[in-house]
Scaffold this motif. Structure first.
Motif, PDB file in Angstrom:
ATOM      1  N   THR A   1      34.470  50.420  19.733  1.00 57.36           N
ATOM      2  CA  THR A   1      34.910  49.497  20.783  1.00 57.36           C
ATOM      3  C   THR A   1      33.710  48.988  21.582  1.00 57.36           C
ATOM      4  OG1 THR A   1      37.006  50.687  20.958  1.00 57.36           O
ATOM      5  CG2 THR A   1      36.409  49.257  22.790  1.00 57.36           C
TER       6      THR A   1
ATOM      7  N   MET B   1      34.363  37.263  33.352  1.00 60.07           N
ATOM      8  CA  MET B   1      35.335  38.360  33.441  1.00 60.07           C
ATOM      9  C   MET B   1      34.677  39.585  34.043  1.00 60.07           C
ATOM     10  SD  MET B   1      37.671  38.478  30.023  1.00 60.07           S
ATOM     11  CE  MET B   1      36.308  38.429  28.871  1.00 60.07           C
TER      12      MET B   1
ATOM     13  N   GLU C   1      33.958  43.484  34.573  1.00 56.40           N
ATOM     14  CA  GLU C   1      33.622  44.520  33.583  1.00 56.40           C
ATOM     15  C   GLU C   1      34.863  45.199  33.000  1.00 56.40           C
ATOM     16  OE1 GLU C   1      31.116  48.453  33.954  1.00 56.40           O
ATOM     17  OE2 GLU C   1      30.101  46.812  35.007  1.00 56.40           O
ATOM     18  N   LYS C   2      35.807  45.471  33.881  1.00 53.20           N
ATOM     19  CA  LYS C   2      37.005  46.182  33.429  1.00 53.20           C
ATOM     20  C   LYS C   2      37.851  45.335  32.490  1.00 53.20           C
ATOM     21  CE  LYS C   2      37.684  49.744  36.782  1.00 53.20           C
ATOM     22  NZ  LYS C   2      38.720  50.518  37.467  1.00 53.20           N
ATOM     23  N   TYR C   3      37.842  44.033  32.743  1.00 51.79           N
ATOM     24  CA  TYR C   3      38.573  43.133  31.851  1.00 51.79           C
ATOM     25  C   TYR C   3      37.910  43.091  30.492  1.00 51.79           C
ATOM     26  CZ  TYR C   3      41.583  41.304  35.517  1.00 51.79           C
ATOM     27  OH  TYR C   3      42.529  41.169  36.488  1.00 51.79           O
TER      28      TYR C   3
ATOM     29  N   GLU D   1      36.059  45.371  29.096  1.00 49.89           N
ATOM     30  CA  GLU D   1      36.243  46.617  28.363  1.00 49.89           C
ATOM     31  C   GLU D   1      37.640  46.698  27.746  1.00 49.89           C
ATOM     32  OE1 GLU D   1      34.543  50.033  30.045  1.00 49.89           O
ATOM     33  OE2 GLU D   1      35.836  51.401  28.908  1.00 49.89           O
ATOM     34  N   LEU D   2      38.635  46.308  28.518  1.00 47.18           N
ATOM     35  CA  LEU D   2      39.994  46.397  27.977  1.00 47.18           C
ATOM     36  C   LEU D   2      40.207  45.376  26.856  1.00 47.18           C
ATOM     37  CD1 LEU D   2      42.192  48.347  28.503  1.00 47.18           C
ATOM     38  CD2 LEU D   2      43.267  46.726  30.064  1.00 47.18           C
ATOM     39  N   ALA D   3      39.623  44.203  27.020  1.00 45.05           N
ATOM     40  CA  ALA D   3      39.743  43.204  25.950  1.00 45.05           C
ATOM     41  C   ALA D   3      39.139  43.746  24.652  1.00 45.05           C
ATOM     42  CB  ALA D   3      39.049  41.910  26.365  1.00 45.05           C
TER      43      ALA D   3
ATOM     44  N   HIS E   1      38.941  46.935  23.771  1.00 43.99           N
ATOM     45  CA  HIS E   1      39.904  47.908  23.230  1.00 43.99           C
ATOM     46  C   HIS E   1      41.032  47.196  22.501  1.00 43.99           C
ATOM     47  CE1 HIS E   1      38.666  51.896  24.701  1.00 43.99           C
ATOM     48  NE2 HIS E   1      38.130  51.259  25.727  1.00 43.99           N
ATOM     49  N   ASN E   2      41.506  46.095  23.097  1.00 44.11           N
ATOM     50  CA  ASN E   2      42.594  45.348  22.461  1.00 44.11           C
ATOM     51  C   ASN E   2      42.198  44.865  21.070  1.00 44.11           C
ATOM     52  OD1 ASN E   2      44.036  45.749  24.768  1.00 44.11           O
ATOM     53  ND2 ASN E   2      43.951  43.627  25.473  1.00 44.11           N
TER      54      ASN E   2
ATOM     55  N   THR F   1      39.901  46.049  19.064  1.00 41.71           N
ATOM     56  CA  THR F   1      39.786  47.182  18.140  1.00 41.71           C
ATOM     57  C   THR F   1      41.152  47.658  17.678  1.00 41.71           C
ATOM     58  OG1 THR F   1      38.118  47.877  19.755  1.00 41.71           O
ATOM     59  CG2 THR F   1      38.449  49.282  17.834  1.00 41.71           C
ATOM     60  N   VAL F   2      42.053  47.851  18.622  1.00 42.85           N
ATOM     61  CA  VAL F   2      43.352  48.426  18.286  1.00 42.85           C
ATOM     62  C   VAL F   2      44.224  47.439  17.516  1.00 42.85           C
ATOM     63  CG1 VAL F   2      45.513  49.259  19.290  1.00 42.85           C
ATOM     64  CG2 VAL F   2      43.341  50.177  20.091  1.00 42.85           C
TER      65      VAL F   2
END
Lengths: 222, 222
Positions: free
Chosen positions: A144, A163, A165-167, A169-171, A173-174, A176-177
């Motif tokens: 990720t 964006m 940082e938290k956005y 990182e979550l993007a 993860h999205n 990857t998953v």
DNA sequence: ATTATCTATAGATCTATAGATAATGC
DNA sequence: ATTATCTATAGATCTATAGATAATGC
């Protein structure tokens, strides 16, 4: 006689020759991956692994200390291969949003090819001793991280809207998953979508652009 | 004496009294869920399940034919509970895009609460005999179908931009799986995000709106 | 008689190791 | 001597069932 065990890749062995350890373990891993995919970890016996690898059960236990050791070696090998392909896919991609689309496309194709291996990780990570389970989970996150870098660059350069940082990182993860999703819902998705359909639609859904041309498609309105 | 087995919920039993079957099986499922979450299916013994359920190993086998039967009953019970909560969440939601955001929010909270159960499904579905594995997988897709309906209505009413059927279906899969992602990456995500953070950021990432107010937030530019 | 429950165990594994054997080099 | 490999099996389970016992109602 020297009976002290050696440690190679954090797994104990009684064999002195490191090259031999590497060679035989590759045999073990190749045999085990196939058997684990077919029957699962628990329903595969160490004897079957030894047979498929081409030596006796006694020899098997010279190269690993336990059956769990084998599962760990398998998970590690799969991660190595994933990380290798993904890194290559990312380095080959162009600049800008179009490059991101290409990278995602390549990544999804890697997931497509490594379908069974990814499923194996999802299903059997829990069977590892906790110390190794942690290691395997961190490996997942490491991949990720490769996407986090790409997204952060695009966000900084203005190719993507800024964006937090938290956005980012979550993007990542999205992305990857959703690659993994193709593997664990493929039995269903493949009824309606080819992998190409899947890539195109996903790319348009979360980048709003066409995955091949990198351009925004004309808006269809109701 | 009549020894013919009865079939209840497609699982054989030797007990005649249907109410008793239902009651005892609930005991079995409750005990098994906990043990499976703790140790996994293969490392849990039938004897442990019987003990935890409060009767003997002999009695256990009057209510099910095999250990796999128990796993199936467990998966089925988990699905029932998921479907119940999700249906309720969707029916409570308002109209329009704001309602979709509410529904997603409720769904993610259900995933949050049923964390361990969702993980169990991901990990042990493969241990089922293929006929039942199929059934459990179809159940997963059924929940996705609930979101397909919501999205289709919004697309038809113009609240969302018009989307092709295939886009709608994949978007619904994405929502479902991103709920699951919170469960299987929680060990990592929870370091950086609360479940509330997670819901807010995901909603803004793929609907572009705030999950609570249902309004488009002011654009932050670099 | 019929139904539900329990105890005791058959039968079938499966992991991991001990100890013997073969191969290699001093 | 040293290293690698093999055979044979100890020891430890674990699932599923047979057959005995207890409880309930005719």
């Amino acid at each position: 006689m020297d009976h002290s065990p050696r440690r190679t890749k954090d797994v104990l062995t009684l064999i002195k020759n490191p090259d031999l350890v590497e060679r035989r373990r590759r045999q073990i891993v190749d045999a085990a991956v196939e058997l684990f995919i077919e029957k699962g970890f628990h329903k595969t016996t160490t004897r079957q692994i030894a047979n498929a690898a081409g030596f006796s059960i006694g020899s098997l236990y010279e190269y690993v200390k336990s059956k769990e050791d084998i599962l760990y070696l398998v998970c590690d090998a799969i991660h190595e291969e994933m990380a290798h392909h993904v890194t290559e896919a990312l380095s080959r991609a162009d600049e800008g949003v179009k490059g991101l689309a290409e990278a995602i496309r390549e990544y999804f194709l890697v997931c497509h090819r490594m379908n069974d291996h990814i499923l194996l990780i999802y299903q059997e990570t829990q069977s590892l001793p906790s110390q190794w389970r942690k290691r395997v989970l961190e490996n997942e996150v490491q991949i990720t991280g490769l996407f986090v870098n790409v997204l952060a660059n695009l966000s900084a350069s203005g190719d993507l809207p800024f964006m937090d940082e938290k956005y980012i990182e979550l993007a990542a993860h999205n992305i990857t998953v959703l690659g993994h999703m193709w593997t664990f819902r493929r039995w269903f998705l493949a009824r309606h979508y080819s992998i190409e359909d899947y890539i195109n639609i996903q790319t348009r859904l979360f980048l709003g652009i066409d995955s091949l041309t990198g351009t925004a498609p004309p808006k269809e309105e109701a």
